[in-house]
Write an enzyme that holds these catalytic residues in place. Structure first.
Site, PDB file in Angstrom:
ATOM      1  N   LEU A  13       0.313  12.787   3.248  1.00 27.27           N
ATOM      2  CA  LEU A  13      -0.723  12.278   2.354  1.00 27.27           C
ATOM      3  C   LEU A  13      -1.701  11.425   3.142  1.00 27.27           C
ATOM      4  CD1 LEU A  13       1.313  11.144  -0.780  1.00 27.27           C
ATOM      5  CD2 LEU A  13      -0.364  12.971  -0.711  1.00 27.27           C
ATOM      6  N   VAL A  14      -2.840  11.165   2.562  1.00 25.83           N
ATOM      7  CA  VAL A  14      -3.791  10.241   3.167  1.00 25.83           C
ATOM      8  C   VAL A  14      -3.249   8.826   3.015  1.00 25.83           C
ATOM      9  CG1 VAL A  14      -6.164   9.409   3.202  1.00 25.83           C
ATOM     10  CG2 VAL A  14      -5.679  11.760   2.510  1.00 25.83           C
ATOM     11  N   THR A  42       0.843  -1.193   0.000  1.00 26.98           N
ATOM     12  CA  THR A  42       0.000   0.000   0.000  1.00 26.98           C
ATOM     13  C   THR A  42       0.881   1.247   0.000  1.00 26.98           C
ATOM     14  OG1 THR A  42      -0.128   0.108   2.426  1.00 26.98           O
ATOM     15  CG2 THR A  42      -1.852  -1.135   1.309  1.00 26.98           C
ATOM     16  N   ASP A  94       5.015 -11.598   9.000  1.00 29.83           N
ATOM     17  CA  ASP A  94       5.489 -10.578   9.928  1.00 29.83           C
ATOM     18  C   ASP A  94       6.902 -10.146   9.557  1.00 29.83           C
ATOM     19  OD1 ASP A  94       6.189  -8.964  12.029  1.00 29.83           O
ATOM     20  OD2 ASP A  94       6.076 -10.530  13.565  1.00 29.83           O
ATOM     21  N   ALA A  95       7.025  -8.947   8.999  1.00 27.26           N
ATOM     22  CA  ALA A  95       8.337  -8.457   8.549  1.00 27.26           C
ATOM     23  C   ALA A  95       9.296  -8.225   9.704  1.00 27.26           C
ATOM     24  CB  ALA A  95       8.160  -7.157   7.761  1.00 27.26           C
ATOM     25  N   TYR A  98       3.691  15.189  15.894  1.00 29.49           N
ATOM     26  CA  TYR A  98       4.480  14.356  14.994  1.00 29.49           C
ATOM     27  C   TYR A  98       5.978  14.540  15.246  1.00 29.49           C
ATOM     28  CZ  TYR A  98       4.219  11.135  11.082  1.00 29.49           C
ATOM     29  OH  TYR A  98       4.258   9.999  10.317  1.00 29.49           O
ATOM     30  N   TYR A 109       8.170  11.132   7.772  1.00 33.91           N
ATOM     31  CA  TYR A 109       7.506  12.422   7.610  1.00 33.91           C
ATOM     32  C   TYR A 109       8.028  13.339   8.704  1.00 33.91           C
ATOM     33  CZ  TYR A 109       4.029  16.119   7.535  1.00 33.91           C
ATOM     34  OH  TYR A 109       3.421  17.351   7.485  1.00 33.91           O
ATOM     35  N   TYR A 121       3.190   4.397  -0.016  1.00 33.99           N
ATOM     36  CA  TYR A 121       4.507   4.691  -0.573  1.00 33.99           C
ATOM     37  C   TYR A 121       5.282   3.430  -0.934  1.00 33.99           C
ATOM     38  CZ  TYR A 121       4.309   9.724   0.403  1.00 33.99           C
ATOM     39  OH  TYR A 121       4.000  11.067   0.386  1.00 33.99           O
TER      40      TYR A 121
END
Length: 393
Positions: free
Chosen positions: A273-274, A51, A111-112, A235, A225, A53
């Site tokens: 972004l969303v 999903t 699971d990464a 953030y 971000y 990026y």
């Protein structure tokens, strides 16, 4: 079945397979239209590929440069009575498009954070690719199990140092209101760093290096971000920010560990972004709705695929790419420049419950939110009966 969106809070609990496939196709067509000319990566590992990026990175590598791609994701497959996750359908669509284009594409689902999946990935690289010359790290998860101790850590969305009161927008109630967030304690900060910081990125590169599957001059980047004044309290200067700061530490550690191979590691700061992750963060739905309004008026708005195309073309695979003082690639300048931020701040100060829809681009925000799950995509018949059972073959 006829599939309509089921939205609960900041998540949609179902997805549309045809819409997801159309979204993937749209992004592929955009990348193909750019006609990249410079040499790019040959074999790419995308950790968090399904999903946002991460998906855009996989599409850019494959259809911009003809790269072979191996993706890592954690998605739920569909059943006869329930749809799969959007990431499942995105990955299936990408596999199908890559196959038609004669491009190698495979994915491992699990699971990464686990060493078991890292080992399986290394085995797959040895078997199919030999070595990788680009590793993208684009994971977003609320929790992580430490592979050494088995302890589960959970991230927290809180300010650091003092309580923070600000405006936010409740998407469920269509309401602008004030919210007060209490400061995180030291354990909450440390746990968030454990989940969202650079430890797992560093662990991935360390194990890939030890296994001999990194190519000479391999590049790797992790996405972050940073934001500006309006979002710093929740953030940049908050638990998430502490975690993201740890990515800078990890980048240096990765290059030191793999110095013999001249591996280059950079954090890449992208615009707001969303995404499924940002939708869950207080303040961000309001802030993003306002920046969409301003940036669309300025003609500077970009989605995931445009941002990643620029990152690859202007930073990752160009000579002497510009970096900031911490060696990060900054792709967020169209959002964070002073002039644009001043416009956003002016709207932020004015926005109320009564004028929110007039001053913001919430319609654009909501459409992009639905797009994440394959809904509200132009050209898709959402009244049609569709089969939710889609596999990755």
């Amino acid at each position: 079945m006829v599939i309509k969106p089921k939205v609960r809070g900041f998540i949609c609990t179902n997805a549309h397979p045809v819409g997801c496939a159309q979204s993937v196709s749209n992004q592929i067509e955009y990348i193909k239209s750019l006609g990249f000319e410079q040499e790019g990566p040959k074999n790419v590992l995308v950790i968090g590929c399904s999903t946002g990026y991460g998906l855009a990175s996989r599409i850019t590598a494959a259809f911009g440069y003809g790269s072979k791609t191996l993706g890592i994701c954690f998605e739920k497959q569909p059943s006869e009575r329930k749809t799969g996750t959007a990431g499942w359908y995105n990955t299936a669509a990408f596999h199908n498009e890559a196959k038609q284009a004669g491009l190698y594409a495979d994915s491992l689902n699990g699971d990464a954070f686990s060493d078991e999946l890292k080992t399986a990935t290394i085995d797959k690289i040895k078997q199919d690719l030999g070595k990788v010359d680009l590793v993208i790290y684009s994971l977003a998860s609320p929790r992580r199990t430490d592979p050494e101790t088995g302890e589960v850590f959970k991230s927290t969305l809180k300010p650091v140092g003092q309580a923070y009161t600000t405006k936010t927008y409740d998407t469920d109630k269509d309401k602008v209101h004030e919210i007060t967030l209490e400061p995180a304690n030291e354990k909450e900060i440390a746990d968030t760093v454990k989940v969202m910081g650079g430890e797992d990125w560093q662990r991935w590169l360390s194990q890939l290096n030890a296994a001999g599957v990194l190519a000479e001059g391999c590049k790797t980047t992790a996405y972050t971000y940073i934001g500006k004044e309006l979002t710093w309290p929740i953030y940049g200067q908050a638990t998430i920010g502490r975690a993201k700061e740890d990515l800078d530490r990890a980048a240096q550690a990765i290059m030191q560990d793999a110095s013999a191979l001249n591996v280059q590691a950079n954090v890449s700061s992208l615009k707001a972004l969303v995404t499924q992750a940002s939708s869950a963060i207080p303040v961000m739905p309001l802030y993003i709705s306002l920046i969409y309004k301003v940036m669309k008026q300025e003609g500077t708005h970009e989605g995931c695929i445009e941002q990643i195309a620029g990152l690859f073309n202007e930073r990752l695979f160009t000579d002497n790419p510009p970096t900031d003082e911490l060696n990060r690639f900054r792709m967020d300048g169209k959002e964070t420049n002073d002039a644009t931020q001043a416009k956003i701040k002016a709207l932020w100060d004015k926005v109320t419950q009564d004028n929110f829809h007039e001053l913001s681009d919430y319609a654009g925000y909501n459409t992009e939110f639905l797009n994440l799950f394959g809904f509200a995509i132009k050209g898709v018949d959402y009244e049609a009966d569709v089969d939710p059972l889609v596999d990755w073959s």
